[in-house]
Design a protein around this motif. Structure first.
Motif, PDB file in Angstrom:
ATOM      1  N   CYS A 403     -19.528  22.275 -18.798  1.00  0.00           N
ATOM      2  CA  CYS A 403     -19.884  22.513 -20.209  1.00  0.00           C
ATOM      3  C   CYS A 403     -18.639  22.831 -21.028  1.00  0.00           C
ATOM      4  O   CYS A 403     -18.450  22.284 -22.121  1.00  0.00           O
ATOM      5  CB  CYS A 403     -20.893  23.656 -20.308  1.00  0.00           C
ATOM      6  SG  CYS A 403     -22.478  23.193 -19.611  1.00  0.00           S
ATOM      7  N   SER A 407     -17.077  20.715 -24.044  1.00  0.00           N
ATOM      8  CA  SER A 407     -17.008  21.366 -25.347  1.00  0.00           C
ATOM      9  C   SER A 407     -15.564  21.355 -25.870  1.00  0.00           C
ATOM     10  O   SER A 407     -15.325  21.127 -27.063  1.00  0.00           O
ATOM     11  CB  SER A 407     -17.586  22.764 -25.169  1.00  0.00           C
ATOM     12  OG  SER A 407     -17.146  23.613 -26.104  1.00  0.00           O
ATOM     13  N   LYS A 412     -20.988  18.661 -28.338  1.00  0.00           N
ATOM     14  CA  LYS A 412     -21.823  19.805 -28.768  1.00  0.00           C
ATOM     15  C   LYS A 412     -22.781  20.061 -27.615  1.00  0.00           C
ATOM     16  O   LYS A 412     -23.795  19.392 -27.458  1.00  0.00           O
ATOM     17  CB  LYS A 412     -22.596  19.453 -30.047  1.00  0.00           C
ATOM     18  CG  LYS A 412     -21.709  19.278 -31.261  1.00  0.00           C
ATOM     19  CD  LYS A 412     -21.329  20.627 -31.884  1.00  0.00           C
ATOM     20  CE  LYS A 412     -20.250  20.503 -32.938  1.00  0.00           C
ATOM     21  NZ  LYS A 412     -18.890  20.247 -32.466  1.00  0.00           N
ATOM     22  N   GLU A 414     -24.513  23.110 -24.879  1.00  0.00           N
ATOM     23  CA  GLU A 414     -24.839  24.525 -24.782  1.00  0.00           C
ATOM     24  C   GLU A 414     -25.631  24.759 -23.497  1.00  0.00           C
ATOM     25  O   GLU A 414     -26.532  23.982 -23.161  1.00  0.00           O
ATOM     26  CB  GLU A 414     -25.751  24.833 -25.986  1.00  0.00           C
ATOM     27  CG  GLU A 414     -25.817  26.243 -26.415  1.00  0.00           C
ATOM     28  CD  GLU A 414     -26.904  26.386 -27.498  1.00  0.00           C
ATOM     29  OE1 GLU A 414     -27.503  27.445 -27.546  1.00  0.00           O
ATOM     30  OE2 GLU A 414     -27.181  25.398 -28.243  1.00  0.00           O
TER      31      GLU A 414
END
Ligand code: EPU
Length: 416
Positions: A403, A407, A412, A414
């Protein structure tokens, strides 16, 4: 259960460092216990499969500590006890311990290993190697009791170039008496990485990376330091992403020759890939052509990149085909890919026909296995709207800091 939420269609730019190879590290750690002194392994990826192996080391009373990406393993007080079934079932590589323990103590009891459910994955070739070297194997369901009065070098011909059976036979032969010749072995770079590590500890292995490996047994393996090679499958995953969303996306710490089967296929489809000594720069293109892919043992197209390349093929004009020749169940994530808008027909679980170009749209999907999860991640990153991926424990088994890495280059994404 943790999920990943991704808003698609963001450009990926900047630099992404590739971590150490999962499939190399998961063999090097069990190989380390063949030594009675302290060994250090650097560039170990931070993934849950490594956590599972550390748990097994502790169970065997092996001291293990981690300093950032370096593991220090001290087997001087190791106990040859049976590893609990739930630990062996967590991952495939647990059976490398079976070989190291057999090689060192000439007795081991263990359960059938785990791993992603991508096919039947029998271990007959590993057992064939054990038997050839003089061991007796008693199978009771999926429990194995393996004994040898003496392990004596022998000639072993593998029915297929199995990565696991090659490494397992090597691990047992290293401390056996005399010479072992293993023919029709796997040539994956991870094999050579393990052989170099063992040689650094005093083993005598020749031919790793070719069809035949010769091992002359030694009595003792000494302390050593070794570095895990870069993860070619993680690198390949980012190269595919770069073709779809990259703007000067620089993939660092790569051995480009390890992923040539992938890069040459992407270039055939029209990709813009600049290959350096240890980095690859990728820029997305407007149009790609359909291509034909067939998975094969190394240096052929890797089965582990078959699932991640399918989202790319949905963006190629025409009908692409993917023939899976290694595993019987590696199209598990196709229904979710279709749910996102892909036009894919799977025949007999062995051949996928992908008709492009189809736009993909955000949906609630699931990771069915490690590389299937990576495939869904790529679908989500190129899809219009938001995608939620469930069951991400599979992705975290093999992709280090995924992740954060995504990122950092503009995705994008999460963790929820
Ligand atoms: N096979 C047998 N009998 C055996 C061994 C293998 O029939 O005794 C068959 C398998 O069923 C399969 C083929 O031979 O059809 C190849 O299996 P192999 O033994 O080479 O695979 P593995 O050692 O179990 C490793 C990787 C896999 C990767 C394959 C092929 C590890 C821990 N796993 O598996 O990685 O797909 O080699 O390159 O190294 C992954 O990372 O997602 C993954 C599944």
């Amino acid at each position: 259960m943790a999920k990943i939420k991704i808003e698609g269609k963001h450009i990926l730019t900047g630099e992404v460092p590739i971590s150490g190879s999962k499939n190399s590290a998961v063999a090097l750690i069990p190989a380390a216990i063949l030594c009675d002194e302290e060994v250090k392994i650097s560039n170990v990826p931070n993934i849950s499969d490594i956590d599972s192996l550390e748990e097994i080391l502790s169970c065997l009373n092996v001291k293990v500590s981690r300093d950032e990406n370096t593991l220090t393993i001290d087997s001087s007080k190791m106990i040859n006890r049976e590893i609990p079934e739930e630990m062996t079932k967590k991952l495939r590589a647990s059976y490398y311990f079976m070989s190291s323990l057999l090689g060192k103590y000439k007795h081991v009891e263990m359960y059938f290993p785990g791993g992603c459910t991508i096919g039947e994955r029998p271990i007959d070739q590993t057992l064939k190697g054990y038997r050839a070297l003089g061991a007796t194997v008693i199978e009771d369901g999926d429990h194995y009791t393996i004994d040898a009065k003496e392990l004596v070098g022998s000639r072993v011909y593998l029915d297929m170039p199995s990565v696991g059976a090659t490494i397992n036979t090597m691990l047992v032969a290293v401390r056996a008496k005399g010479k072992t010749i293993i023919e029709n072995v796997a040539k994956e770079p991870e094999i050579a990485n393990v052989a170099t590590f063992l040689n650094n500890m005093g083993a005598k292995i020749k031919g790793a990376g070719t069809d035949t490996i010769t091992i002359t047994g030694v009595n003792y393996l000494h302390r050593s330091f070794h570095e895990v090679i870069p993860d070619r499958i993680e690198a390949g995953t980012f190269v595919i992403l770069g073709c779809l969303l990259g703007e000067n996306l620089k993939i660092k710490n790569v051995i480009p020759s390890h992923i040539e089967a992938l890069t040459s296929k992407l270039i055939e489809a029209g990709a813009n890939i600049q290959i350096g000594d240890d980095e690859i720069i990728v820029n997305r293109c407007e149009k790609y052509r359909a291509v034909k892919i067939k998975t094969l043992p190394y240096p052929g197209f890797p089965t582990d990149l078959q699932q991640p390349i399918i989202p790319f093929l949905t963006q190629c004009t025409g009908v692409s085909t993917v023939e899976e020749t290694i595993y019987e169940n590696r199209f598990q994530n196709i229904p979710d890919t279709i749910l996102m808008g892909a036009d894919i027909l799977v025949k007999n679980n062995r051949l996928a026909k992908i008709k492009g170009v189809t736009p993909l749209y955000g949906a609630d999907v699931s990771a069915t296995d490690l590389r299937g999860g990576a495939s869904m991640l790529i679908c989500a990153l190129i899809a219009e709207g938001t995608t939620t991926i469930d069951n991400i424990k599979y992705i975290l088994r093999g992709y280090d800091d995924i992740c954060q890495k995504l990122s950092n280059i503009g995705a994008k994404i999460e963790l929820i």
